[in-house]
Design an enzyme around this catalytic site. Sequence first.
Site, mmCIF file in Angstrom:
data_model
loop_
_atom_site.group_PDB
_atom_site.id
_atom_site.type_symbol
_atom_site.label_atom_id
_atom_site.label_comp_id
_atom_site.label_asym_id
_atom_site.label_seq_id
_atom_site.Cartn_x
_atom_site.Cartn_y
_atom_site.Cartn_z
ATOM 1 N N GLU A 309 0.825 -1.222 0.000
ATOM 2 C CA GLU A 309 0.000 0.000 0.000
ATOM 3 C C GLU A 309 0.853 1.264 0.000
ATOM 4 O O GLU A 309 0.626 2.193 0.765
ATOM 5 C CB GLU A 309 -0.950 -0.001 1.200
ATOM 6 C CG GLU A 309 -1.934 -1.156 1.160
ATOM 7 C CD GLU A 309 -2.965 -1.147 2.285
ATOM 8 O OE1 GLU A 309 -2.632 -0.662 3.376
ATOM 9 O OE2 GLU A 309 -4.079 -1.632 2.061
ATOM 10 N N ASP A 383 -8.535 -8.973 4.139
ATOM 11 C CA ASP A 383 -8.258 -7.873 5.066
ATOM 12 C C ASP A 383 -9.267 -7.776 6.202
ATOM 13 O O ASP A 383 -10.181 -6.954 6.127
ATOM 14 C CB ASP A 383 -8.233 -6.556 4.266
ATOM 15 C CG ASP A 383 -7.444 -5.474 4.970
ATOM 16 O OD1 ASP A 383 -7.011 -5.706 6.098
ATOM 17 O OD2 ASP A 383 -7.263 -4.402 4.362
ATOM 18 N N GLU A 411 -12.403 -1.982 12.174
ATOM 19 C CA GLU A 411 -12.430 -1.227 10.918
ATOM 20 C C GLU A 411 -13.576 -1.670 10.005
ATOM 21 O O GLU A 411 -14.249 -0.840 9.400
ATOM 22 C CB GLU A 411 -11.083 -1.416 10.208
ATOM 23 C CG GLU A 411 -11.022 -0.762 8.845
ATOM 24 C CD GLU A 411 -9.667 -0.956 8.157
ATOM 25 O OE1 GLU A 411 -8.773 -1.585 8.743
ATOM 26 O OE2 GLU A 411 -9.535 -0.487 7.016
HETATM 27 C C1 BDP Z 1 -6.023 -2.004 5.994
HETATM 28 C C2 BDP Z 1 -6.300 -0.654 6.558
HETATM 29 C C3 BDP Z 1 -5.109 0.270 6.457
HETATM 30 C C4 BDP Z 1 -3.887 -0.411 7.037
HETATM 31 C C5 BDP Z 1 -3.687 -1.736 6.343
HETATM 32 C C6 BDP Z 1 -2.542 -2.540 6.929
HETATM 33 O O1 BDP Z 1 -7.382 -0.081 5.861
HETATM 34 O O2 BDP Z 1 -5.418 1.447 7.154
HETATM 35 O O3 BDP Z 1 -2.754 0.382 6.887
HETATM 36 O O4 BDP Z 1 -4.828 -2.528 6.488
HETATM 37 O O5 BDP Z 1 -2.835 -3.499 7.632
HETATM 38 O O6 BDP Z 1 -7.049 -2.840 6.406
HETATM 39 O O7 BDP Z 1 -1.400 -2.239 6.683
#
Ligand code: BDP
Length: 718
Positions: A309, A383, A411
């Site tokens: 990401e 996720d 989340e």
């Molecule tokens: C996702 C979240 C994000 C996190 C990412 C992670 O939306 O904010 O940075 O996981 O685990 O679910 O790195």
Amino acid sequence: MNRLILRQFLLLTLCFVSGNVFSNNGYKLWLQYNFVEDSKLREEYKVGLNSIFFAGNSETVKVASKELMLGLSEMLGEENFKNNKWNSQLVCASEAFLNHELKKLLKSELEEINDEGFVLKTFMVHGKQKTVITGKTDIGTMYGVYHFLRLLQTHQSIKQLNVIESPKIKVRVLNHWDNLDRTVERGYAGFSIWDWHRLPDYIDQRYIDYARANASVGINGVVLNNVNANALILTPFYLEKVKALADVFRPYGIKVYLTARFSAPIEIGDLKTADPLDKNVIQWWNKKTEEIYKMIPDFGGYLVKANSEGQPGPQNYGRNHVDGANMLADALATFKGIVMWRAFVYSEHDVTDRAKQAYSEFVPYDGQFKKNVVVQVKNGAIDFQPREPFHPMFGAMPKTPLMMEFQITQEYLGQSTHTVFLPKLFEEVLHEDTYVNGKGSIVAKDVDGSLHGDKLTGIAGVSNIGNDINWTGNVMLQANWYGYGRLAWNPYLSSGEIADEWLRSTFSNDKKFVEPVKEMLLDSREAVVNYMTPLGLHHIMATGHHYGPGPWVSNLSRPEWNPVYYHKADENGVGFDRTKTGSNAVAQYAPEVAKMYGDIKTCPEEYLLWFHHVSWDYKLKDGNVLWDGIALKYQEGVEEVKSMKKTWQKMKPYVDDERFKEVNMFLDIQLKEAKWWRDSCLLYFQQYSKKELPVGVDKPEHTLEYYKSLKFPFAPGN
Ligand code: BDP
């Protein structure tokens, strides 16, 4: 004594005047130490605890004895316990401090435990009850004290104790996704509890209470900052502050860890590169690590999110995860620190199923990581969804320790307004069978190291803690912090036991409270699955903040950020084909599991649409066609929340007004939002199924256009 009489008088008067009026803001979490009203039981405790002796004078012994005295004085209404040294009725001493006689008596028990384990044992000496709490270390003994307090808080007899316990997992950490400006990524309980600006000189009482709460459930590590890291945390200015926190946590057996931004050598080190094979880069990390250990000799190590990401990582320099992790591992090895390297990777340039990418990238590296590296794997391959099948990496890297990553902050599960008891979810994943070494190779065994004989073992929970007065925004969600800790200590505990303990310690031991609310908690996870993502649907939350439904979202630049990528609804049906005819993600599991998930007949229905694209007319096990089945599940979810509300409403006599009202308001929100989920998702999918809602499913309150128009520009945690 006077205090006791006064207290009872006040209690009676207040109850008489206006019912249950005590207010309780929830700050004390599960360490309420409620007065034991049952006089018989209180007498039993008093008789067994007439005199108390703590041996040793380390900071850990001090905090443990302080906690015990606090707990006992609150629960028994008595403050002056005698100290008859070794003749005391309760003796707390770690092995090195035990007198000769007790050492001999406890020899075999002490052989059974590890460094953090403890023994609680009652002997009859000259017709008198004597209890010993001991461990190999002061930390172990402290865990024993907390266990002992839990027994009292849950009203268990202490007449014949014989408890021998050791944590089954070594590294049991909370991951705080906290930023230096005190915002919390995916945080729904206020701002970060770390007051960076006032640190290191101002030590907030919260830090101490946070440590007590963690120690009481066995959490022994904290990653202070966000995985989307800021390199500044590694500068001397911040390290001073980190040191101050480490000093607070040390007596409680808690180590501090930091996330390491891979590009830190460039950002704060003035280097031109962060290439893990570059000599200067290696030297920079060695020096930085040395600097940290000089300040914090028991520093735990680094947690790294790399090439995920948009975060920098070794791949920016044509290197791989092994190169990156091992470089940091070398820097830490001299100091016995570890690297927790995350496997949460997926790429917009990879056109294969996102669910397959972490496995494809990491499994080939099995056996190549240094001994002090543990790979941190989320519980499922996408996720942190309300329900996911276990991540196929579990079991698949026999030569690499894998650490479980759970998300405690909700989340994707209603954030902090929905009551969802997560130990139920955690338990489900830990019990899934990977079959890699035949039947019984459950995920918990990969995590505790027994499956492949790993020496380094770990588990992480993304914290749901913030500076709200009750820590988690909603008091009911304190149970998820508690439950995570208890499962980290022992991943084989049942969610029912955890709910029972937590309710008794946090609210009341009255059966009329504990039994119905326990049932409510245990059903709450299935409720959220039903009203958000039934039958294997996933990732259909609104974009960005992930608050509320958004199955229609299809316009984001990265395909795998769009909900339509995950549900693939069309006129023929709905669901992601991950079988041989589709992405073949099932092939990443052991053959037994692949076969079960891959065949629509044997695939458990809760994962149906995760693994299969299914026609709207497909007959489900209960005889309903898929469309009706989905609609009925959404309705069931709403009904479940209604029943949670009903249960809670009957609990007024057992709960203080403040927490009672708070939970009640949150359940109202949850019900409203469960209906929102049901109505908007069904209207959306109905465009494709072109079928009427079955009998028993309520008509939507608004149009699909209305639901699509809802915007939440300042939703928290984003
Ligand atoms: C996702 C979240 C994000 C996190 C990412 C992670 O939306 O904010 O940075 O996981 O685990 O679910 O790195």
